[in-house]
Enzyme design. Structure first.
Site, mmCIF file in Angstrom:
data_model
loop_
_atom_site.group_PDB
_atom_site.id
_atom_site.type_symbol
_atom_site.label_atom_id
_atom_site.label_comp_id
_atom_site.label_asym_id
_atom_site.label_seq_id
_atom_site.Cartn_x
_atom_site.Cartn_y
_atom_site.Cartn_z
ATOM 1 C CG HIS B 47 2.340 -1.480 2.479
ATOM 2 N ND1 HIS B 47 1.318 -1.125 3.332
ATOM 3 C CD2 HIS B 47 1.905 -2.563 1.802
ATOM 4 C CE1 HIS B 47 0.322 -1.960 3.174
ATOM 5 N NE2 HIS B 47 0.634 -2.853 2.246
ATOM 6 C CG HIS B 94 -6.892 -2.622 2.152
ATOM 7 N ND1 HIS B 94 -7.521 -2.662 0.944
ATOM 8 C CD2 HIS B 94 -5.627 -3.040 1.902
ATOM 9 C CE1 HIS B 94 -6.694 -3.106 0.017
ATOM 10 N NE2 HIS B 94 -5.543 -3.344 0.577
#
Lengths: 237, 743
Positions: B47, B94
């Site tokens: 990430h 998300h």
């Protein structure tokens, strides 16, 4: 005319309201900070839309206790003009300056879209110059906009012409089908007994700019300005 | 916890491999302590480090004279709009939080992306989102979708930024793993940009905004297993959003910028304090000495590694010029926000994290970040077997339905085609009084830049079925469609941001999809002159279908920014009045590949992407741009899902107009009406300017043809009635809401 637009933390239509008044309607505007208590000699106060203090409790429930609101209440009680739009309407009801309350929309969801409203009468400055037969296209954007008042209160409001606007369709027909949020009697806006405090859920400031292709809301604000200015002039004369 | 003895076993539990663990030991010249290990594990995670994607991302075109901030260098992309005005924009995923907790997952996604925009000094003026769920009949899908939509709405509505565009698709590959991509767009004066940089020895480092809690700390599973049995309850894996705090933070940030005291600023998103301290330090070639005991906490007994890794929302790290502390603190006091000095900038490339007197971590800042010491991997990839199989599809094997009216009835209610009104009306689309598309619906959202002659045009696009069928072509189509939407609204495409949603990168077939998607994006972005300004990669999106774990369709969402230089060139998709002529720019093709029609009506899932030719597409868009500029058309609307018929229907809906058209004998009627061949735009032309229009078109090097005319309400194809616009409108606009039965 000099307007004061109150800025609560969480207000999010304050800039839009200032822009509309200043740039489109060519009025003098000052921002009134929620922590202040000086109204800066304004002729009229607008409580704008938004989510004051986050509105995590009940819309408007906390804003009503901010320092500036003490002064706004005094101002209104002395006959000063106050308009609450959306969250501003909710705050005015919480503050007891307007009758009734605003509940969660019937479908329990936030609703944002263009709707139509019809002036109920021409008795208040905010609807004085409007055509009672001509529906106005104005956007709504709220989660708690279902107007409610007791039958006794409603009856008094009717008698006293305190209902400003009702939801309708594009040809002015008022029925439950065209009621976006379940408001009693399709009520979209009301005023106090002395007709100097107004509240409405639809956003006239969002329908005032030629560049957005809808200026029906400008008619409402122009009526307000013109009538109040006339009164002011006659007062000084 | 902080004194846990660090071994390879501990490192692996935190997601690091042995090679990475060795590298950390080499960098530090010793074994890291637990706090340091946690720092590396989160900063070197996929990430934060992009370790499995960066090699390919660097091949994307990123330069252009309009680009003011290089991709990945700042919190968001920044594009020059001329006249001293710049536009900051970015899209982010998300997905994983939303799969667990759709409401907060989506809300914090909106919060995070908006923070990226105003950290740069821009005021957000528009939001878009791209959502993907499983099949709508599924109860889980309904739960996820309700939560996600409400989360986006509640956060964005309160924060006060209008949603001006978006897309929602349904496919069973997204059943357990929805995709939630949120884009925010802000406007600022070009010279007001705040950089994400730390420099100037002795300058104070502030943390501002919300207090820090134990939310969203990485390795929650590991931690909860190891601390005590009950601590799991204290460690929600998803962050919680507070749009009110974010609104205050926005106003305070913009006010702070006016003081001129800011050296640099970065929001705290993934990996919290450790990410912003290391990235800002690395960028400025400096380091920081931080005292974690100064960080305002909302929970007691937080360990240093927890404070460093917490992903509590609505926080910023700000480096301020020494001596200007009072000016800075006054702004945050006005807005009733925390504002604490937690450390200072130092000259060496080092991050020292103390808690009081005790030093808990001592690491070189540059070794933590992308472009510095973070690992970069070259993953293997291989062409999946399905790719060639899909290409075997032949239209001639598909029978043509006898009754096409029945097909229309089904298609207008297909959730991938039907109106998304149920979703959109839950979002405030008009706050800010800038949305120019409310009353003039257009293919891209147009947002007024007040006080100028211009507006910006915004869109998000990706048909992931096309990308699955051919990642290279499919991604080219996604870029082309975004560009087409902007052109059809009167704008000129300027730049893109992307959100690359894929499966597991260690699966060579998934990685093949990723590599080819990036290649396709490069080709199309070069053609349309729209460099990549940044974005986000989300791997590990997968769903279990019938017991098999399958990756989601490769979904490289394209968020595109365009400029409408002159607002009076604004173009709508809506037919204006009956009798106006309807033309097709581009060519009808005998093609139904990868169409909604093919999958919905014929239940055929395996086919190549629809017809697409990049050069031809570009030429067609240039012609449409000119047609609008010369006011030769009254409306323009591109052809996408559902084909020509649906496009005509969508043009008719706003003013309740029908159409009467004739098909082409050389093309199958189902392909003519429902095929999704690319490079086509429907325009309407007033009868008084029709000759001029035809003369102009004859001089162009693109095909065009007359389709018919606009009617008062009836829809006719080859003199056969397909019903009335009002009836089809009802099915088209109400079918999605009917599924939820709460309208």
């Amino acid at each position: 005319m000099k307007f004061g637009v109150v800025v609560f933390p969480g207000s999010n239509c304050d800039h839009d309201t200032v822009y509309t008044l200043r740039e489109i309607l060519d009025q003098e505007v000052v921002e009134l900070w929620h922590k202040d208590t000086d109204l800066q000699d304004v002729d009229m106060i607008i409580l704008p839309g938004g989510f004051s203090y986050g509105d995590y409790l009940r819309s408007g429930a906390i804003a009503r206790y901010s320092p500036i609101m003490g002064k706004v209440i005094e101002f209104a009680e002395r006959g000063g003009y106050v308009l609450g739009i959306c969250n501003g309407f909710q705050i005015l009801c919480e503050a007891g300056l307007l009758p009734g309350a605003l509940l969660h929309n019937q479908n329990q969801k936030f609703i944002c879209k263009n709707i139509y409203i019809l002036p109920d009468n021409n008795e208040a400055p905010v609807n004085r110059l409007l055509d009672k037969e001509k529906p106005l296209k104005i956007p709504i954007a709220h989660g708690e906009g279902r107007y409610f008042a007791s039958p006794e209160t409603l009856s008094m409001m009717r008698q006293n012409n305190q209902i400003l606007f009702r939801y309708c369709n594009d040809s002015g027909e008022i029925s439950e089908q065209y009621n976006p949020n379940g408001s009693v009697e399709n009520i979209a806006g009301v005023c106090n007994e002395t007709k100097n405090v107004f509240g409405m859920m639809p956003h006239p400031e969002r329908a005032a700019d030629d560049e957005l292709g809808n200026t029906d809301g400008r008619l409402i604000l122009e009526s307000l300005i013109k009538i109040i200015l006339e009164k002011k002039i006659s007062y000084y004369n | 916890m902080s004194d846990t003895v660090v071994t390879l076993d501990v490192a692996e539990k935190l997601g690091l491999n042995s090679e990475e663990f060795d590298k950390i030991k080499e960098i530090l010249g010793r074994t890291p302590n637990f706090t340091e290990l946690s720092i590396y594990s989160v900063m070197w995670s996929e990430h934060a480090s992009y370790k499995n994607s960066i090699k390919w991302l660097k091949t994307l075109p990123r330069d252009g004279k309009q680009i003011l901030a290089a991709a990945g260098e700042e919190n968001a992309g920044l594009v020059d709009l001329d006249n001293g005005i710049a536009c900051a924009f970015k899209i982010e995923s998300h997905n994983h939080p939303c799969a667990v907790e759709p409401y907060q997952g989506a809300a914090t996604g909106v919060g995070g992306i908006n923070r990226d925009i105003f950290t740069m000094g821009a005021r957000p003026v528009a939001q878009l989102n791209s959502l993907r769920f499983g099949e709508l009949e599924n109860d889980r899908t309904k739960w996820l979708m309700k939560g996600v939509v409400k989360g986006i709405g509640d956060y964005g509505n309160s924060f006060g930024v209008p949603v001006v565009g978006g897309e929602v698709y349904f496919n069973k590959c997204y059943t357990t793993n929805p995709l939630v991509n949120a884009m925010s767009v802000g406007i600022m004066k070009k010279d007001d940009m705040i950089s994400a940089i730390a420099k100037g020895k002795g300058n104070p480092v502030y943390i501002v905004g919300s207090s820090t809690g134990k939310d969203g700390i990485h390795g929650a599973t590991f931690a909860s297993a190891d601390i005590t049995e009950n601590s799991a309850e204290d460690l929600p894996s998803v962050q919680v959003g507070d749009p009110f705090q974010e609104k205050l933070l926005l106003e305070a940030t913009l006010e702070l910028n006016k003081t001129g005291a800011v050296v640099g600023m970065q929001d705290m998103g993934a990996a919290g304090i450790i990410c912003s301290t290391s990235e800002m330090s690395e960028k400025g070639g400096h380091g920081m000495r931080i005292d974690l005991s100064k960080v305002p906490l909302r929970q007691q007994n937080m360990e240093p590694w927890e404070i460093l890794l917490s992903e509590s929302q609505e926080r910023m790290l700000v480096v301020v010029e020494k001596g200007r502390e009072k000016d800075v603190e006054a702004v945050f006091e006005k807005w009733d926000l925390n504002c604490e000095i937690i450390g200072e900038v130092i000259e060496e490339d080092r991050l020292y994290f103390y808690k009081g007197e005790k030093l808990y971590a001592d690491v070189p800042a540059s070794t933590l970040v992308l472009g510095g010491g973070a690992p970069v991997y070259d993953r293997e990839y291989k062409e999946p077997a399905y790719y060639k199989e899909f290409k075997k599809f032949l239209i001639d094997d598909v029978p043509e339905p006898e009754n096409l009216q029945e097909v229309v009835k089904v298609l207008v209610k297909n959730p991938n085609i039907a109106s998304k009104k149920w979703v959109v009306e839950q979002y405030d689309t008009m706050v800010g009084t800038g949305n120019m598309s409310t009353n003039f619906p257009s293919d891209a959202g147009l947002v007024n830049i007040k006080g100028t002659r211009s507006a910006i045009a915004l869109t998000v696009d990706c048909n992931s079925r096309y990308v699955l069928a051919d990642p290279d072509i499919g991604t080219q189509i996604a870029v082309a469609e975004a560009s087409r939407n902007i052109v059809c609204s009167g704008g000129k495409p300027l730049a893109i941001t992307n959100c690359l949603n894929f499966g597991n990168p260690y699966n060579p077939e998934v990685y093949w999809q990723f590599v080819n998607a990036v290649k396709g994006m490069s080709k199309a972005c070069k053609k349309f002159g729209t460099p990549v300004t940044g974005g986000n990669v989300s791997f590990y999106n997968q769903t279990s279908i019938d017991g098999n774990v399958v990756p989601v369709f490769p979904t490289p969402t394209i968020g595109m920014l365009g400029l409408l230089k002159e607002k009076n060139n604004q173009m709508t998709m809506a037919f204006k009045r009956k009798g106006t002529m309807v033309y097709l720019i581009g060519k009808s093709r005998n093609d139904i590949a990868s169409s909604e029609y093919l999958t919905t009506w014929h239940h055929i899932e395996k086919s190549p992407p629809p017809y697409f030719d990049l050069d031809e597409e570009y030429r067609i868009q240039k012609v449409v741009e000119d047609l609008i500029r010369f006011s030769l058309v009254l409306s323009a609307h591109d052809i996408s899902e559902g084909g020509l018929f649906i496009s005509l229907l969508e043009s008719g809906i706003p003013k309740c107009m029908g159409f009467d058209i004739t098909t082409d004998a050389e093309v199958r009627k189902d392909a003519f009406l429902f095929g999704e061949a690319q490079g086509r735009v429907v325009v309407s032309v007033s009868t008084t300017r029709e000759t001029e229009f035809i003369d102009f078109m004859l001089q162009q090097d693109v095909p065009f043809s007359a389709l018919g005319h606009v009617t008062k309400g009836e829809i006719r194809v080859d003199d056969v009635s397909y019903g009335f616009i009002c009836d089809l409108t009802k099915d088209y606009t109400e079918s999605l809401g009917a599924v939820f039965q709460d309208n």
